[in-house]
Write an enzyme that holds these catalytic residues in place. Sequence first.
Site, mmCIF file in Angstrom:
data_model
loop_
_atom_site.group_PDB
_atom_site.id
_atom_site.type_symbol
_atom_site.label_atom_id
_atom_site.label_comp_id
_atom_site.label_asym_id
_atom_site.label_seq_id
_atom_site.Cartn_x
_atom_site.Cartn_y
_atom_site.Cartn_z
ATOM 1 N N CYS A 1 0.842 -1.189 0.000
ATOM 2 C CA CYS A 1 0.000 0.000 0.000
ATOM 3 C C CYS A 1 0.884 1.248 0.000
ATOM 4 C CB CYS A 1 -0.942 0.113 1.207
ATOM 5 S SG CYS A 1 -2.028 -1.288 1.398
ATOM 6 N N ARG B 1 3.698 -0.324 -5.050
ATOM 7 C CA ARG B 1 3.460 -0.904 -3.729
ATOM 8 C C ARG B 1 2.143 -1.681 -3.658
ATOM 9 N NH1 ARG B 1 6.857 1.679 -0.057
ATOM 10 N NH2 ARG B 1 5.661 0.842 1.661
ATOM 11 N N TRP C 1 -2.697 -2.726 -1.582
ATOM 12 C CA TRP C 1 -2.419 -4.155 -1.773
ATOM 13 C C TRP C 1 -3.182 -4.844 -0.653
ATOM 14 C CZ3 TRP C 1 -0.339 -8.369 0.778
ATOM 15 C CH2 TRP C 1 0.004 -9.470 -0.027
ATOM 16 N N ASN D 1 -1.443 1.862 5.781
ATOM 17 C CA ASN D 1 -0.601 0.793 5.231
ATOM 18 C C ASN D 1 -0.118 -0.030 6.413
ATOM 19 O OD1 ASN D 1 1.346 -0.769 3.928
ATOM 20 N ND2 ASN D 1 2.891 0.858 4.022
ATOM 21 N N GLY D 2 -0.463 -1.318 6.434
ATOM 22 C CA GLY D 2 -0.022 -2.174 7.542
ATOM 23 C C GLY D 2 -1.139 -3.126 7.932
ATOM 24 N N GLU E 1 16.916 -17.758 -9.103
ATOM 25 C CA GLU E 1 16.475 -16.398 -9.426
ATOM 26 C C GLU E 1 15.848 -16.348 -10.825
ATOM 27 O OE1 GLU E 1 15.825 -13.811 -7.935
ATOM 28 O OE2 GLU E 1 15.999 -12.164 -9.348
ATOM 29 N N LYS F 1 12.014 -15.186 -11.598
ATOM 30 C CA LYS F 1 11.673 -14.134 -12.572
ATOM 31 C C LYS F 1 10.574 -14.626 -13.505
ATOM 32 C CE LYS F 1 12.957 -11.454 -11.043
ATOM 33 N NZ LYS F 1 13.690 -11.253 -9.854
ATOM 34 N N GLU G 1 7.059 -15.134 -11.639
ATOM 35 C CA GLU G 1 6.346 -13.964 -11.104
ATOM 36 C C GLU G 1 5.752 -13.070 -12.186
ATOM 37 O OE1 GLU G 1 8.642 -11.174 -8.741
ATOM 38 O OE2 GLU G 1 10.429 -11.653 -9.881
ATOM 39 N N HIS H 1 17.553 -36.926 -8.153
ATOM 40 C CA HIS H 1 16.865 -37.293 -6.912
ATOM 41 C C HIS H 1 15.391 -36.904 -6.965
ATOM 42 C CE1 HIS H 1 20.730 -38.388 -5.266
ATOM 43 N NE2 HIS H 1 21.192 -37.268 -5.798
ATOM 44 N N LYS I 1 5.747 -4.452 -4.813
ATOM 45 C CA LYS I 1 7.198 -4.304 -4.770
ATOM 46 C C LYS I 1 7.749 -4.370 -3.356
ATOM 47 C CE LYS I 1 11.130 -3.216 -6.679
ATOM 48 N NZ LYS I 1 11.767 -4.338 -7.385
HETATM 49 O O1 M6R Z 1 12.967 -5.159 -0.945
HETATM 50 P P1 M6R Z 1 13.449 -6.533 -0.654
HETATM 51 O O2 M6R Z 1 14.711 -6.866 -1.387
HETATM 52 O O3 M6R Z 1 13.570 -6.814 0.814
HETATM 53 O O4 M6R Z 1 12.322 -7.473 -1.212
HETATM 54 C C1 M6R Z 1 12.361 -8.851 -1.022
HETATM 55 C C2 M6R Z 1 11.457 -9.552 -2.006
HETATM 56 O O5 M6R Z 1 10.128 -9.168 -1.806
HETATM 57 C C3 M6R Z 1 11.846 -9.225 -3.441
HETATM 58 O O6 M6R Z 1 13.183 -9.524 -3.669
HETATM 59 C C4 M6R Z 1 10.976 -10.004 -4.439
HETATM 60 O O7 M6R Z 1 11.209 -11.373 -4.322
HETATM 61 C C5 M6R Z 1 11.312 -9.516 -5.830
HETATM 62 N N1 M6R Z 1 10.551 -8.346 -6.121
HETATM 63 C C6 M6R Z 1 11.100 -10.551 -6.863
HETATM 64 O O8 M6R Z 1 11.519 -10.118 -8.104
#
Ligand code: M6R
Length: 617
Positions: A2, A27, A75, A101-102, A490, A494, A497, A513, A612
């Site tokens: 948020c 956000r 969010w 926000n929270g 990673e 990518k 997501e 395995h 984000k």
């Molecule tokens: O801001 P941060 O690096 O702490 O965020 C952690 C994760 O939420 C963040 O890396 C998330 O996995 C990525 N946006 C994925 O691409």
Amino acid sequence: MCGIVGYIGKRQAYPVLVKGLHRLEYRGYDSAGVALINGEGQLNVYKSQGKVSDLEDTAQHQDLTGSVGIAHTRWATHGEPNFRNAHPHLSQYGRLAIVHNGIIENYAPLREMLRQNGRTFKSDTDTEVVVQLIEYLQEKQQLSFPQSVRRTLQMLQGSYAIAVLDKNQPDTIVAARKGSPLVVGVGDSELFLGSDASPIVEYTNRIIYLDDEDMVVLHRESDSNANEVGIDLMTLHGEHKQPRIEQVTLDVSQLEKGGYDHFMLKEICEQPQSLRACLLSLRQALFGSDSEPIFSLLQSANRVLITACGTSWHAGIVAKYAFEQMARIPVDVDYASEFRYRNPVINEGDLVIAISQSGETADTLAAIEMAKKQGAKVLSICNVIGSSIPRASDQTIYTMVGPEIGVASTKAFTAQVTVLTTLAILWGKRRGIVSESESADLLKELDSLPGQIAKMLTQKEAIRQMAQTLSFAPSCLYIGRGYNYPVALEGALKLKEISYIHAEGYPASEMKHGPIALISQEMPVVTIATQSPIYDKLVSNIQEIRARQGRVMAVVSEGDTEVVRMADGYVVVPCVSDCLSPILNIVPLQLLSYYVACLKGCNVDQPRNLAKSVTVE
Ligand code: M6R
């Protein structure tokens, strides 16, 4: 998650608020809303399910006047992402409006108490309880607007950043934070609120970062000719504080797409520049006289505990490999959400390294606070200056890659790995494990990486072709070994997501395995097969896939002859030392996921259900 924006001053608030919401949309984008107090003292609230642009459609032709207002992009946590749960929320008699926000953890008993006292609720949110409670206390205890907010906050458990309007005090905004970020921008006869500085920097670079449990009253002289604004900063216990104004240097153009179709593509393509900026700032942080506090933290550590989430956690695994290899120091890597609750063994000589792009991830923040209580020291690797994680850490190294707006993290990862690998090299040198000449060679090679990435980025066409194959796959496997095992994790993250294709990252040898049972024509395998001491082992793993009719897409080093013969598609990256290869090898995988998502028509910068900055646990 948020985003919150607020404005009080001399100009019309609505354009400032809406532009600010666009900046904060990373956000959350489930719903958006705005509350404005107009010249007649009326409180107007407009909101809409969906994006900020939907709010703009809803609000057009309405009364959007007023130079005091608050706004929100959501969010969803409590309550579905629909109109009814969109912020701002109003109090029972419509006197107050709130954005939040929270998460309010004790909202249920408070709601029950308010119900028994005649309040009715129009939403399913935890937030509405807060605004109802403020109004209830105003009436019941005859408290002023700021007093009633402060009294309410004392009754809340959980986390919040809030901004509240009271139509009976049309020249005031009351705001507060605990566990969720909030900053105040100080302009010329005007004040701003934001979840971060991005909605504010085009008006002023003078920012006050609120501390946890700070409450702030932003007020304007009610005589409209006076044009004066003021800030009263206090703790939740009513102790007054002197606001500390910091100058931020955020360039507004960094918040724009700059001609690219998406922020993600821009952020992938600007990695030569962002990495150069990161390396430059590392020179000051780790090579200058200011570096001693950081090295004394490292040198007094018996063990390193790395904690992070998502992409940052993947950078943490690369760091484990680098620290153990080059500094011979034992390293554990934990998801922050597990670390904080699993009762880990933490000793006084432990160094916790927290990695976070945003500096606001709730679990990472809670993990370091827990570790500090148990005597550990904390070094954070962070991108956002002034965010909560650096403020809670003993030392911080900033990645300095500028704002990362695409939800899928790209340039932050390459910078995090660069910082951590540099630390490993320098720490190894101080411990006498890495020789002078090895360290000099590796540092020189690190300096060459921005140029190597630029070279790699010229191969977009080969990657686009691989993307065609992947875009039809229901599921994909990513494999790598050693330093490139976290790159496989990673790369898979990518893809899933932003394109919603199921993908898993695996250490190549673990295939036997279990996952090898999945191999078929329908499940492409992306392998990171660049030169390394265990290249031959990886080649055998690829043969095992080929023998089962699996389709292989590969990232290979220049000059490769073996893997390219076996692969159905490949992309070539320049040769670099194994320990630096993740910084280069992830780039084609970022582009691969980007092109797959575009081919599938997905919303690259705002993938469904994600935000984000994950400021709730
Ligand atoms: O801001 P941060 O690096 O702490 O965020 C952690 C994760 O939420 C963040 O890396 C998330 O996995 C990525 N946006 C994925 O691409």
